[in-house]
Scaffold this motif. Structure first.
Motif, PDB file in Angstrom:
ATOM      1  N   VAL A   1       4.104   1.832   2.337  1.00 41.37           N
ATOM      2  CA  VAL A   1       5.134   2.770   1.872  1.00 41.37           C
ATOM      3  C   VAL A   1       4.455   4.130   1.811  1.00 41.37           C
ATOM      4  CG1 VAL A   1       6.593   3.417  -0.095  1.00 41.37           C
ATOM      5  CG2 VAL A   1       6.307   0.997   0.474  1.00 41.37           C
ATOM      6  N   HIS A   2       5.102   5.168   2.327  1.00 41.10           N
ATOM      7  CA  HIS A   2       4.478   6.478   2.158  1.00 41.10           C
ATOM      8  C   HIS A   2       5.405   7.439   1.430  1.00 41.10           C
ATOM      9  CE1 HIS A   2       6.618   8.634   5.364  1.00 41.10           C
ATOM     10  NE2 HIS A   2       6.486   7.560   6.108  1.00 41.10           N
ATOM     11  N   GLY A   3       4.765   8.446   0.837  1.00 46.06           N
ATOM     12  CA  GLY A   3       5.518   9.415   0.044  1.00 46.06           C
ATOM     13  C   GLY A   3       6.013  10.572   0.898  1.00 46.06           C
TER      14      GLY A   3
ATOM     15  N   LEU B   1       0.858  -1.191   0.000  1.00 44.64           N
ATOM     16  CA  LEU B   1       0.000   0.000   0.000  1.00 44.64           C
ATOM     17  C   LEU B   1       0.887   1.230   0.000  1.00 44.64           C
ATOM     18  CD1 LEU B   1      -2.669   1.624   0.477  1.00 44.64           C
ATOM     19  CD2 LEU B   1      -2.348   1.217   2.933  1.00 44.64           C
ATOM     20  N   LYS B   2       0.702   2.102  -1.013  1.00 42.87           N
ATOM     21  CA  LYS B   2       1.414   3.381  -0.936  1.00 42.87           C
ATOM     22  C   LYS B   2       0.438   4.487  -0.572  1.00 42.87           C
ATOM     23  CE  LYS B   2       4.048   7.124  -2.645  1.00 42.87           C
ATOM     24  NZ  LYS B   2       4.236   8.114  -3.694  1.00 42.87           N
ATOM     25  N   LEU B   3       0.752   5.189   0.490  1.00 44.94           N
ATOM     26  CA  LEU B   3      -0.022   6.382   0.830  1.00 44.94           C
ATOM     27  C   LEU B   3       0.788   7.566   0.310  1.00 44.94           C
ATOM     28  CD1 LEU B   3      -1.259   5.496   4.425  1.00 44.94           C
ATOM     29  CD2 LEU B   3      -2.555   5.437   2.278  1.00 44.94           C
ATOM     30  N   GLY B   4       0.249   8.223  -0.706  1.00 44.17           N
ATOM     31  CA  GLY B   4       0.963   9.336  -1.338  1.00 44.17           C
ATOM     32  C   GLY B   4       1.090  10.513  -0.385  1.00 44.17           C
ATOM     33  N   GLY B   5       2.123  11.296  -0.616  1.00 44.89           N
ATOM     34  CA  GLY B   5       2.311  12.508   0.181  1.00 44.89           C
ATOM     35  C   GLY B   5       1.100  13.429   0.067  1.00 44.89           C
ATOM     36  N   SER B   6       0.396  13.351  -1.068  1.00 41.39           N
ATOM     37  CA  SER B   6      -0.793  14.207  -1.239  1.00 41.39           C
ATOM     38  C   SER B   6      -1.913  13.784  -0.288  1.00 41.39           C
ATOM     39  CB  SER B   6      -1.282  14.145  -2.690  1.00 41.39           C
ATOM     40  OG  SER B   6      -1.691  12.831  -3.010  1.00 41.39           O
ATOM     41  N   ALA B   7      -1.869  12.551   0.181  1.00 39.45           N
ATOM     42  CA  ALA B   7      -2.934  12.044   1.054  1.00 39.45           C
ATOM     43  C   ALA B   7      -2.611  12.218   2.541  1.00 39.45           C
ATOM     44  CB  ALA B   7      -3.191  10.569   0.751  1.00 39.45           C
TER      45      ALA B   7
END
Ligand code: ATP
Ligand code: IP8
Length: 274
Positions: free
Chosen positions: A56-58, A17-23
């Motif tokens: 993974v996060h941005g 799961l990627k949580l984008g920096g925008s989220a």
């Protein structure tokens, strides 16, 4: 039987799961987390009751402004960048801590795995990666948390490793079940939906169709969509071509991540091998 062996489960194919920096950050304001979103997303992950998840996060407003200020994506040009590497990595560590604190508050055994300590790149591309700690963590029921990071590079000294490259590479190395990309828009569009009101969401794509979409979009409008989301998706194509489906969903909308993790239908974009 050794300590803990009773608790060891057979390794399931993990979900990435990627949580984008925008989220998870307020992108327009440097070093500003979106604490409400982080708290809600941790609860959603808990509610999904998923086993074998790598998060993974941005970088969002933590990684990107500093990386830009010190021109880190150009590699080592002069010694003034050294403090920039340190500060950018530290900013990512602070964001990661907020994410992991929320997960632990929800009784999820999350552990930060900083990419700068286990990955080395060559001209910005992952060359070596020590995956055994991750495998062992998953077997024991932990949730590894990685993030876009400053990493050390054989050719250019240091580089910015995006969460997108990381997710794609991890998915292939660990033979993942699927990749879920959490952004702040409802999926991949024909143009940036925040700028171009005529942009249409693309619900389903194959790698071939993605390449065609890129060409068409580039030729047709004033919008620059060669970077942004469309460009990021290219990073994921090698994983899709290996048979790992990618789903892009809006993580800013409550319950989307929980539903996606449970395998329920969510508005978004599915990219899979034809
Ligand atoms: P980070 O890199 O900090 O992790 P992220 O992964 O959440 O961030 P961004 O780089 O902010 O993602 O990209 C998401 C943004 O891309 C959206 O907010 C949207 O405005 C923009 N965008 C540009 N082109 C497109 C497109 N074709 N479809 C969807 N979104 C697009
Ligand atoms: O936000 C970039 O990761 P991304 C990380 O996934 C840094 O592109 C340090 C800018």
């Amino acid at each position: 039987m050794g300590i803990g062996e009773a608790a060891i489960t057979q390794l399931l194919k993990p979900t990435l799961l990627k949580l984008g920096g925008s989220a998870i950050t307020i992108k327009q304001r440097p070093l500003t987390p979106d604490k409400d979103a982080i708290t809600r997303l941790a609860k959603e992950i808990k509610e999904s009751d998923i086993s074998s998840l790598i998060l993974v996060h941005g970088g969002g407003s933590f990684g990107h402004p500093l990386a830009k200020q010190y021109r880190l994506n150009e590699g080592y040009k002069d010694s003034s960048q050294i403090m920039g590497v340190s500060r950018t990595h530290q900013a990512m560590t602070i964001l990661s801590r907020l994410v992991v604190d929320s997960l632990i508050d929800n009784k999820i055994p999350a552990i930060v795995v900083p990419p700068s300590s286990c990955i080395i790149t060559k001209s910005g591309r992952i060359e070596s990666f020590e995956k055994n700690p991750l495998i062992r963590m998953l077997e024991l029921g932990f949730m590894p948390v990685l993030h876009g990071d400053t990493v050390f590079d054989w050719d250019v000294g240091f580089a910015i490793l995006s969460g997108d490259q990381l997710v794609s590479s991890l998915a292939m190395k660990l033979n993942a079940e699927r990749i879920i990309m959490g952004a702040d828009v409802d999926g991949l569009y024909t143009a940036d939906p925040k700028i171009d009101l005529s942009a249409r969401r693309v619900p389903y794509l194959t790698p071939t169709k993605l390449k065609i979409l890129r060409r068409r979009v580039r030729k047709s409008t004033v919008m620059d969509v060669t970077g942004g989301m469309l460009g990021k998706m290219e990073e994921l194509i090698p994983a899709v071509e290996r048979g790992i489906p990618v789903i892009i969903v809006n993580a800013a909308k409550p319950n989307n991540i929980c539903r996606a993790l449970k395998g329920e239908e969510v508005v978004g974009t599915l990219i899979e091998r034809a």
